[in-house]
Design a protein around this motif. Sequence first.
Motif, PDB file in Angstrom:
ATOM      1  N   GLU A  61       0.567  -1.772  -0.133  1.00 53.67           N
ATOM      2  CA  GLU A  61      -0.050  -0.066  -0.123  1.00 53.67           C
ATOM      3  C   GLU A  61       0.977   1.695  -0.094  1.00 53.67           C
ATOM      4  O   GLU A  61       1.393   1.611   1.285  1.00 53.67           O
ATOM      5  CB  GLU A  61      -0.896   0.055   1.656  1.00 53.67           C
ATOM      6  N   GLU A 121      -2.392   9.420   3.290  1.00 56.88           N
ATOM      7  CA  GLU A 121      -3.541   9.709   1.735  1.00 56.88           C
ATOM      8  C   GLU A 121      -2.719   8.787   0.880  1.00 56.88           C
ATOM      9  O   GLU A 121      -1.915   8.841   0.892  1.00 56.88           O
ATOM     10  CB  GLU A 121      -3.299  10.939   1.592  1.00 56.88           C
ATOM     11  N   PRO A 122      -3.743   8.386  -0.018  1.00 60.60           N
ATOM     12  CA  PRO A 122      -3.674   7.226  -1.335  1.00 60.60           C
ATOM     13  C   PRO A 122      -2.613   7.636  -1.808  1.00 60.60           C
ATOM     14  O   PRO A 122      -2.794   8.959  -2.186  1.00 60.60           O
ATOM     15  CB  PRO A 122      -4.728   6.863  -1.868  1.00 60.60           C
ATOM     16  N   THR A 153      -1.932   7.299  -5.074  1.00 62.23           N
ATOM     17  CA  THR A 153      -2.499   6.891  -6.207  1.00 62.23           C
ATOM     18  C   THR A 153      -1.595   6.925  -7.663  1.00 62.23           C
ATOM     19  O   THR A 153      -0.973   6.559  -8.464  1.00 62.23           O
ATOM     20  CB  THR A 153      -3.854   7.688  -7.189  1.00 62.23           C
ATOM     21  N   ASP A 186      -9.848   0.309  -3.625  1.00 65.40           N
ATOM     22  CA  ASP A 186     -10.060   1.300  -3.717  1.00 65.40           C
ATOM     23  C   ASP A 186     -10.080   3.058  -4.375  1.00 65.40           C
ATOM     24  O   ASP A 186     -10.010   3.168  -5.575  1.00 65.40           O
ATOM     25  CB  ASP A 186     -10.596   1.948  -2.977  1.00 65.40           C
ATOM     26  N   HIS A 187      -8.573   2.837  -4.302  1.00 65.17           N
ATOM     27  CA  HIS A 187      -7.638   4.062  -4.636  1.00 65.17           C
ATOM     28  C   HIS A 187      -6.470   3.702  -5.406  1.00 65.17           C
ATOM     29  O   HIS A 187      -6.093   4.774  -5.911  1.00 65.17           O
ATOM     30  CB  HIS A 187      -7.185   5.125  -3.363  1.00 65.17           C
ATOM     31  N   ASN A 198      -4.123   2.388  -4.547  1.00 67.12           N
ATOM     32  CA  ASN A 198      -2.825   2.885  -4.723  1.00 67.12           C
ATOM     33  C   ASN A 198      -1.873   1.447  -3.986  1.00 67.12           C
ATOM     34  O   ASN A 198      -0.563   1.296  -3.044  1.00 67.12           O
ATOM     35  CB  ASN A 198      -2.469   3.720  -3.492  1.00 67.12           C
TER      36      ASN A 198
END
Length: 121
Positions: free
Chosen positions: A49, A58-59, A61, A83-84, A86
């Motif tokens: 991740e 904070e992702p 991405t 979901d993001h 990332n």
Amino acid sequence: TVLDTLRDEDLQGNAVRVGGHLKRRMEALADRYGIIGTVHGSGLYLGLELVRSRTTLEPATEETAELCNRMLDLGVIVQPTGDHLNVLKIKPPLCIDTTAADFFADMLDLALTQLGHGHTG
């Protein structure tokens, strides 16, 4: 036949051994690169991740997409998920060996350095 191959080639044992080695390599990279928020998973099913901040989580991405592109340039196919988008999904074949796992980890280390993510310590 598939089950015979799994047994005869000890692919389950290989997944445990090589997967453990690969996870340790990923955790070592997480110690060095702040963009790696956490390492998920076990065996040969791992997720890395990526976050912009370990405090806010904070992702990262865009950075993940950039990292995947750089890895592709280095000869390694890895795709973002989550979901993001990332999380690097790491699902190598059950027959992967330690040399190939080390190549992946080394190329990830190189890509993170080339992209300027720096070291945490």
